[in-house]
Design a protein around this motif. Structure first.
Motif, PDB file in Angstrom:
ATOM      1  N   ALA A 156       0.823  -1.210   0.000  1.00 27.28           N
ATOM      2  CA  ALA A 156       0.000   0.000   0.000  1.00 27.28           C
ATOM      3  C   ALA A 156       0.858   1.263   0.000  1.00 27.28           C
ATOM      4  O   ALA A 156       0.444   2.303  -0.523  1.00 27.28           O
ATOM      5  CB  ALA A 156      -0.929   0.000   1.211  1.00 27.28           C
ATOM      6  N   ARG A 157       2.064   1.170   0.563  1.00 29.95           N
ATOM      7  CA  ARG A 157       2.917   2.355   0.720  1.00 29.95           C
ATOM      8  C   ARG A 157       4.009   2.472  -0.341  1.00 29.95           C
ATOM      9  O   ARG A 157       4.408   3.572  -0.697  1.00 29.95           O
ATOM     10  CB  ARG A 157       3.566   2.330   2.109  1.00 29.95           C
ATOM     11  N   HIS A 158       4.521   1.341  -0.803  1.00 33.43           N
ATOM     12  CA  HIS A 158       5.632   1.339  -1.753  1.00 33.43           C
ATOM     13  C   HIS A 158       5.171   0.842  -3.120  1.00 33.43           C
ATOM     14  O   HIS A 158       4.223   0.062  -3.229  1.00 33.43           O
ATOM     15  CB  HIS A 158       6.774   0.441  -1.246  1.00 33.43           C
ATOM     16  N   GLU A 159       5.887   1.249  -4.159  1.00 31.59           N
ATOM     17  CA  GLU A 159       5.532   0.891  -5.531  1.00 31.59           C
ATOM     18  C   GLU A 159       5.991  -0.530  -5.860  1.00 31.59           C
ATOM     19  O   GLU A 159       6.748  -0.762  -6.799  1.00 31.59           O
ATOM     20  CB  GLU A 159       6.138   1.902  -6.494  1.00 31.59           C
ATOM     21  N   LEU A 160       5.476  -1.483  -5.101  1.00 32.72           N
ATOM     22  CA  LEU A 160       5.835  -2.890  -5.313  1.00 32.72           C
ATOM     23  C   LEU A 160       4.963  -3.523  -6.392  1.00 32.72           C
ATOM     24  O   LEU A 160       5.424  -4.404  -7.121  1.00 32.72           O
ATOM     25  CB  LEU A 160       5.680  -3.670  -4.002  1.00 32.72           C
ATOM     26  N   GLY A 161       3.696  -3.108  -6.469  1.00 36.01           N
ATOM     27  CA  GLY A 161       2.788  -3.685  -7.447  1.00 36.01           C
ATOM     28  C   GLY A 161       2.584  -2.830  -8.667  1.00 36.01           C
ATOM     29  O   GLY A 161       2.083  -3.301  -9.696  1.00 36.01           O
ATOM     30  N   CYS A 162       2.979  -1.559  -8.590  1.00 33.39           N
ATOM     31  CA  CYS A 162       2.839  -0.650  -9.727  1.00 33.39           C
ATOM     32  C   CYS A 162       3.675   0.598  -9.470  1.00 33.39           C
ATOM     33  O   CYS A 162       3.833   1.019  -8.329  1.00 33.39           O
ATOM     34  CB  CYS A 162       1.378  -0.265  -9.953  1.00 33.39           C
ATOM     35  N   THR A 163       4.205   1.176 -10.526  1.00 31.38           N
ATOM     36  CA  THR A 163       4.936   2.427 -10.421  1.00 31.38           C
ATOM     37  C   THR A 163       3.988   3.598 -10.665  1.00 31.38           C
ATOM     38  O   THR A 163       2.842   3.405 -11.098  1.00 31.38           O
ATOM     39  CB  THR A 163       6.067   2.484 -11.447  1.00 31.38           C
ATOM     40  N   LEU A 164       4.471   4.804 -10.411  1.00 35.70           N
ATOM     41  CA  LEU A 164       3.665   5.987 -10.691  1.00 35.70           C
ATOM     42  C   LEU A 164       3.297   6.040 -12.171  1.00 35.70           C
ATOM     43  O   LEU A 164       2.158   6.369 -12.528  1.00 35.70           O
ATOM     44  CB  LEU A 164       4.429   7.245 -10.275  1.00 35.70           C
ATOM     45  N   GLU A 165       4.233   5.680 -13.042  1.00 30.83           N
ATOM     46  CA  GLU A 165       3.932   5.681 -14.474  1.00 30.83           C
ATOM     47  C   GLU A 165       2.865   4.639 -14.807  1.00 30.83           C
ATOM     48  O   GLU A 165       1.980   4.888 -15.638  1.00 30.83           O
ATOM     49  CB  GLU A 165       5.183   5.428 -15.303  1.00 30.83           C
ATOM     50  N   ASP A 166       2.928   3.477 -14.184  1.00 35.74           N
ATOM     51  CA  ASP A 166       1.892   2.459 -14.392  1.00 35.74           C
ATOM     52  C   ASP A 166       0.516   3.016 -14.034  1.00 35.74           C
ATOM     53  O   ASP A 166      -0.478   2.782 -14.736  1.00 35.74           O
ATOM     54  CB  ASP A 166       2.155   1.229 -13.520  1.00 35.74           C
ATOM     55  N   VAL A 167       0.466   3.742 -12.919  1.00 37.47           N
ATOM     56  CA  VAL A 167      -0.803   4.301 -12.443  1.00 37.47           C
ATOM     57  C   VAL A 167      -1.356   5.327 -13.436  1.00 37.47           C
ATOM     58  O   VAL A 167      -2.528   5.286 -13.820  1.00 37.47           O
ATOM     59  CB  VAL A 167      -0.612   4.947 -11.054  1.00 37.47           C
ATOM     60  N   VAL A 168      -0.501   6.253 -13.869  1.00 39.88           N
ATOM     61  CA  VAL A 168      -0.956   7.292 -14.797  1.00 39.88           C
ATOM     62  C   VAL A 168      -1.389   6.674 -16.125  1.00 39.88           C
ATOM     63  O   VAL A 168      -2.409   7.059 -16.711  1.00 39.88           O
ATOM     64  CB  VAL A 168       0.159   8.331 -15.025  1.00 39.88           C
ATOM     65  N   ALA A 169      -0.646   5.689 -16.595  1.00 41.86           N
ATOM     66  CA  ALA A 169      -1.006   5.018 -17.851  1.00 41.86           C
ATOM     67  C   ALA A 169      -2.361   4.331 -17.732  1.00 41.86           C
ATOM     68  O   ALA A 169      -3.191   4.394 -18.656  1.00 41.86           O
ATOM     69  CB  ALA A 169       0.074   4.001 -18.222  1.00 41.86           C
ATOM     70  N   ALA A 170      -2.608   3.674 -16.609  1.00 42.44           N
ATOM     71  CA  ALA A 170      -3.889   2.987 -16.407  1.00 42.44           C
ATOM     72  C   ALA A 170      -5.037   3.989 -16.331  1.00 42.44           C
ATOM     73  O   ALA A 170      -6.127   3.739 -16.870  1.00 42.44           O
ATOM     74  CB  ALA A 170      -3.826   2.152 -15.132  1.00 42.44           C
ATOM     75  N   CYS A 171      -4.811   5.121 -15.684  1.00 42.36           N
ATOM     76  CA  CYS A 171      -5.843   6.156 -15.597  1.00 42.36           C
ATOM     77  C   CYS A 171      -6.201   6.686 -16.985  1.00 42.36           C
ATOM     78  O   CYS A 171      -7.380   6.828 -17.333  1.00 42.36           O
ATOM     79  CB  CYS A 171      -5.360   7.306 -14.720  1.00 42.36           C
TER      80      CYS A 171
END
Length: 276
Positions: A156-171
């Motif tokens: 929940a705290r660290h980018e272990l399952g997704c990076t910030l770029e992964d998040v923005v791309a998914a959005c």
């Protein structure tokens, strides 16, 4: 009537709570949520995002990195839209589903246990289908700090399952043209967020910094972008959490107790829609 409803909900909760879990009140619309300090408990950032995000009165909304589902629950008090949410951790997704059912919102909120990097919504084409997307992602890069303890909290705290770029791309993939993407994050990552949003065709439109006290440095940032929007970003007034006396500011109290459904000025929001 309200006391009777609360009693009935608490009696129902006895059948759905697992070991180590508790039932907390969200202080608005009699909503309650299942939490566990051993797994996950939401914090102020999720509440602020749910009140900051621009959401349509109807349509479809997506919440990514939903955790125990607090943001969909709070968004349900602001809109009649259908809300879907994605959470990669099975235990958290299960908690979110049980909270949704406990509040009688299963016909409005759907929880998906999946990876946002590969999840594809039903009936989607080449363009996104959601009118709005919200996300409260992990704040810390994978290499920062110690994350070998509790695996639920670490993810929940660290980018272990997704990076910030992964998040923005998914959005960007999920939201329709002209739709909104709202995020809460750390101010130290703001440059990365803006660069990432523009890379994935999300134009930053509104930014609001959150300060623990009037003279303190901001420790959170709320940012919203529009898919294919015109370049123009507005800096909203700072949001102060505590007075110098240590008590919550009036704006925070209004949000906590449901007296204020959203943080943004409605006139400013209308102006933005005309400029998108």
């Amino acid at each position: 009537m309200a006391d009777s409803k609360a009693t009935n909900t608490e009696e129902q909760a006895k059948d759905v709570l697992l070991s180590g879990e508790r039932l907390d009140h969200l202080l608005t619309r009699d909503l309650q949520i299942i939490q566990s300090p051993e797994v996950f408990s939401f914090s102020l950032d999720a509440v602020l995002l749910a009140r900051f995000a621009g959401v349509p009165p109807k349509g479809r909304i997506l919440d990514l990195c939903t955790g125990n589902g607090v943001i969909p629950l709070l968004l349900s008090t602001r809109t009649e839209a259908r809300i879907e949410a994605v959470e990669i951790q099975p235990r958290l997704a299960d908690m979110a589903r049980r909270s949704v059912a406990l509040n009688g919102l299963s016909d409005k909120i759907t929880i998906h246990e999946d990876d946002l990097r590969s999840w594809v919504p039903q009936h989607s084409g080449t363009e996104g289908i959601f009118d709005a997307v919200t996300v409260n992602p992990p704040y810390l890069p994978m290499h920062s700090g110690e994350h070998k303890g509790n695996p639920h909290l670490a993810m929940a705290r660290h980018e272990l399952g997704c990076t910030l770029e992964d998040v923005v791309a998914a959005c960007s993939k999920a939201v329709r043209a002209g739709g909104r993407v709202s995020m809460v994050h750390r101010p130290t990552r703001l440059a990365d967020i803006i660069v990432g949003m523009r890379r994935y065709r999300l134009e930053p439109k509104r930014i609001r910094f959150v300060h623990p006290k009037p003279a303190a440095e901001a420790n959170m940032v709320l940012i919203e972008g529009t898919k294919y929007g015109k370049p123009e970003v507005r800096m909203l007034p700072p949001l102060i959490v505590y007075e110098d006396s240590g008590s919550y500011t009036q704006e925070l109290l209004d949000v906590f107790y449901g007296r204020k459904a959203e943080l943004t000025d409605t006139k400013l929001q209308s102006d933005e829609e005309g400029r998108a």
